[in-house]
Design an enzyme around this catalytic site. Structure first.
Site, short mmCIF file in Angstrom:
data_model
loop_
_atom_site.label_atom_id
_atom_site.label_comp_id
_atom_site.label_asym_id
_atom_site.label_seq_id
_atom_site.Cartn_x
_atom_site.Cartn_y
_atom_site.Cartn_z
N GLU A 33 28.25 -8.74 53.49
CA GLU A 33 27.20 -8.31 54.40
C GLU A 33 27.73 -7.04 55.07
O GLU A 33 28.87 -7.04 55.54
CB GLU A 33 26.99 -9.41 55.44
CG GLU A 33 25.71 -9.28 56.19
CD GLU A 33 25.53 -10.37 57.24
OE1 GLU A 33 24.94 -10.06 58.27
OE2 GLU A 33 25.97 -11.51 57.00
N ARG A 53 39.03 -20.25 51.16
CA ARG A 53 39.18 -18.91 51.72
C ARG A 53 40.64 -18.67 52.03
O ARG A 53 41.44 -19.60 52.13
CB ARG A 53 38.32 -18.74 52.96
CG ARG A 53 38.73 -19.62 54.13
CD ARG A 53 37.70 -19.61 55.26
NE ARG A 53 37.47 -18.29 55.82
CZ ARG A 53 36.33 -17.60 55.67
NH1 ARG A 53 35.32 -18.09 55.01
NH2 ARG A 53 36.20 -16.42 56.22
N LYS A 56 35.58 -11.65 61.96
CA LYS A 56 35.03 -10.32 62.25
C LYS A 56 34.84 -10.11 63.75
O LYS A 56 35.10 -9.03 64.28
CB LYS A 56 33.68 -10.14 61.56
CG LYS A 56 33.76 -9.82 60.08
CD LYS A 56 32.37 -9.68 59.48
CE LYS A 56 32.44 -9.58 57.96
NZ LYS A 56 31.12 -9.78 57.33
P1 ATP Z 1 30.20 -13.32 58.01
O1 ATP Z 1 30.56 -14.37 58.98
O2 ATP Z 1 29.76 -12.06 58.64
O3 ATP Z 1 29.33 -13.78 56.87
P2 ATP Z 1 32.24 -13.18 56.00
O4 ATP Z 1 33.70 -13.09 56.27
O5 ATP Z 1 31.69 -14.34 55.27
O6 ATP Z 1 31.59 -12.96 57.40
P3 ATP Z 1 30.89 -11.50 54.08
O7 ATP Z 1 30.67 -10.05 54.18
O8 ATP Z 1 29.72 -12.38 54.05
O9 ATP Z 1 31.84 -11.85 55.29
O10 ATP Z 1 31.88 -11.84 52.89
C1 ATP Z 1 31.76 -11.31 51.61
C2 ATP Z 1 32.47 -12.20 50.63
O11 ATP Z 1 33.84 -12.32 50.96
C3 ATP Z 1 31.89 -13.60 50.65
O12 ATP Z 1 31.67 -14.00 49.31
C4 ATP Z 1 32.93 -14.43 51.32
O13 ATP Z 1 32.94 -15.73 50.84
C5 ATP Z 1 34.21 -13.69 50.99
N1 ATP Z 1 35.22 -13.90 52.02
C6 ATP Z 1 35.11 -13.64 53.34
N2 ATP Z 1 36.22 -14.02 54.00
C7 ATP Z 1 37.07 -14.53 53.07
C8 ATP Z 1 38.39 -15.12 53.12
N3 ATP Z 1 39.07 -15.24 54.26
N4 ATP Z 1 38.94 -15.53 51.96
C9 ATP Z 1 38.28 -15.39 50.80
N5 ATP Z 1 37.04 -14.87 50.68
C10 ATP Z 1 36.43 -14.45 51.80
MG MG Z 2 29.36 -14.35 54.83
#
Ligand code: ATP
Ligand code: MG
Length: 579
Positions: A51, A286, A296
């Site tokens: 996002e 994750r 974030k």
């Molecule tokens: P938000 O809470 O804003 O959704 P987010 O960390 O999930 O934050 P995204 O931009 O939606 O951020 O994440 C993009 C991709 O990165 C998603 O597929 C998510 O699952 C993956 N991702 C985010 N944080 C991690 C992490 N700590 N480890 C592995 N993958 C991650």
């Molecule tokens: Mg997300």
């Protein structure tokens, strides 16, 4: 990467996702598909779907390496897709930095001559059309309860939810309301479109989840065209299906969303929008990294409260921060390979990330000398005004990379802690009456030191043995226990060096709702003036070195100037945090 180096690279470690892909391939699950223009589709298509609401961090790097890495290893492709369905939180600035970070990590969404960069917002028309279909087919309805009523009727884990009084309104009425929602006749929150599934489902995500809401807001790409926006859980499976994704990988917290992912695609397949085989969602753990935070919201707080110097502060776990710190893309890829993917959450020690960096840079980084805590050493019997050239290998294990050269003269800088007036037991460096080798130079014998009025040592004196120069025959006639580094005071590059360390001193700074600001490491940054081997003056931004005995350093990509690089310590030579 050349074919040769690809073939000689170790085979990637197996993991449960590779197992799934292997068995899908064995049964040719996604074989023989073609896109809408008839072009054949690879059997593995993944996507990285951030996002655009913040900077990417090391956790995202895991997802990037996983998605792009699987696509590469299975001769498939990985789509770069922005999940930009939330108009108020998203900005172009984030789109730009995300694209830049993915490329820096070494990946590309170019496949053949096609650019696989997508935006969920490009699907708004299709998503809308499918929502109308779902209403007509009796799979969705407009709910006119207030947000409070809806929350109250949702039930809990222990209790089933209650049907909305609007749940059975005729499809024609829902359709009319939905169209008027789109036309802007209602205020935010007045109505909402929901999937009609099961208010008693044990899975809360299946209790008639919202699929469209009214939001009178400007979108960074579609402007004011829309005042209704699709929900993430509705948009995601549809975007995957529209792009012919095969394996849709996400983190574990989406496990409970998978039934809805499948439900939507099944209903739309019945409606003729998609054909089987459909994309499938798989969840992986994750990345949780010790001594770091990856929320974030909390990272934003560090930036806004100026606890760090911006998103690219070298102590930040953001990709821009890690990059500025001096990490290489290869070291991040190596780290992601090493930690693998699992189906259960765990913590990865920061030491593993640092070790990957050391392993990558040990081979690559040329060596140089740096005196970080300077003390003057005067060779009293060295001829005034004269210099002698000394040389050292650019890399101790790679003679083919040649030598570096630097002068020795009468006055040198040495590390203050390489001298002790009254040596402690086992101290083999400079001490009155003792001998050491000046690395790559001469053997010297210490004759004493000068002190200021407070008794602080301000200079050390010694005599050198002219026939003891390293690399000459006479060198072997001198046996010394200590070997110290130095730079010529008249020739050294005097410049700023930032000694970075971990931002937090607690391995779990925000665990259990703790105040992460109380866990900040007070020594995470110190700025010093150091004296470096003269050759480092020509370093370009992003050039990395091993400063002998000290660690790995990089010429800062923001503050370095031609002839005057500023250095960041990336990591020390040894892990001082390991217990
Ligand atoms: P938000 O809470 O804003 O959704 P987010 O960390 O999930 O934050 P995204 O931009 O939606 O951020 O994440 C993009 C991709 O990165 C998603 O597929 C998510 O699952 C993956 N991702 C985010 N944080 C991690 C992490 N700590 N480890 C592995 N993958 C991650
Ligand atoms: Mg997300």
């Amino acid at each position: 990467m050349s074919n040769e180096s690809r073939n000689s690279a170790p085979a990637p470690a197996s993991n449960f996702l590779r197992g799934i892909i292997d068995s899908d391939n064995a049964e040719a699950k996604y074989a023989g598909r073609a896109d809408s223009s008839g072009a054949p589709l690879p059997a593995v298509i993944t996507r990285f779907p951030p996002e655009p609401n913040g900077y990417l961090h090391i956790g995202h790097a895991k997802s990037i390496c996983l998605n792009f890495g699987l696509a590469r290893d299975y001769a498939g492709r990985c789509h770069m897709r922005f999940d930009d369905t939330n108009p108020t939180k998203e900005e172009q600035e984030y789109v730009d930095t995300i694209l830049d970070s993915v490329q820096w990590l070494g990946f590309s969404w170019q496949h053949g001559n096609q650019d696989h960069l997508y935006y969920a917002s490009d699907y708004f028309d299709r998503l809308y059309e499918m929502a109308e279909y779902l209403i007509s087919a009796g799979h969705a309805y407009v709910d006119s309860q207030s947000a409070e009523e809806m929350a109250a009727n949702r039930g809990s884990f222990a209790e089933p939810g209650k049907d909305s009084p609007f749940r059975n309104r005729p499809a024609a009425e829902s359709l009319d309301l939905f169209r008027r929602m789109k036309a802007g006749e209602f205020k935010d929150g007045e109505h909402i479109l929901r999937a009609k599934i099961d208010m008693a489902s044990p899975n809360m995500n299946m209790r008639d989840p919202a699929i469209y809401r009214i939001r009178h807001a400007h979108h960074h790409r579609t402007g004011d065209k829309w005042c209704i926006y699709p929900m993430y859980d509705y948009t995601h499976p549809i975007s995957d299906a529209l792009e012919n994704i095969t394996h849709s990988l996400c983190t574990l917290e989406f496990q409970d969303h998978r039934p809805f992912y499948d439900w939507i695609l099944e209903r739309l397949t019945e409606g003729g929008f998609f054909r089987k085989p459909l994309p499938q969602q798989y969840e992986f753990a994750r990345l949780n990294l010790t001594y770091a935070i990856t929320s974030k919201r909390k990272l934003l707080q560090l930036v806004e409260e100026k606890i760090v110097d911006g998103w690219d502060d070298p102590r930040m776990p953001t990709i821009v921060g890690i990059r500025r710190r001096g990490y290489t893309p290869e070291s991040i890829q190596l780290f992601c390979e090493r930690i693998g993917v699992a189906k259960a959450d765990s913590w990865i020690d920061m030491g593993i990330l640092e070790a990957a960096l050391r392993d990558d840079l040990d081979e690559k980084a040329p060596r140089a000398v740096a005196v970080l805590n300077p003390l003057k050493l005067i060779i009293d019997n060295f001829p005034e005004g004269e210099t002698v050239a000394c040389s050292a290998p650019a890399h101790p294990h790679h003679p083919e990379r040649g030598n570096r050269s630097f002068p020795i003269g009468k006055e040198l800088w040495i590390e203050a802690d390489d001298f002790m007036e009254t040596p402690s037991k086992g101290f083999f460096r400079l001490t009155p009456g003792g001998r050491v080798r000046l690395r790559y130079g001469y053997v010297v014998e210490c004759t004493g030191c000068d002190k200021d009025g407070n008794g602080n040592v301000v200079a050390v004196h010694c005599d050198y043995f002219a026939d003891s120069k390293s690399g000459t025959e006479g060198a072997n006639n001198y046996k010394v226990k200590g070997n110290i580094h130095w730079v010529s005071a008249a020739h050294a590059l005097e410049t700023e060096v930032r000694l970075y360390d971990r931002l937090f001193s607690d391995p779990h700074p925000d665990a259990g709702g703790k105040d992460f600001k109380a866990a900040l490491n007070p020594d995470s940054k110190s700025v010093i003036t150091a004296y470096l081997e003269p050759g480092t003056a020509s370093a370009n931004a992003d050039d990395r070195f091993q400063f002998e005995r000290h660690g790995y350093f990089v010429a800062d990509r923001v503050d370095s100037r031609p002839g005057k690089p500023v250095f960041n310590r990336i990591v020390t030579l040894k892990d001082s945090w390991a217990k």
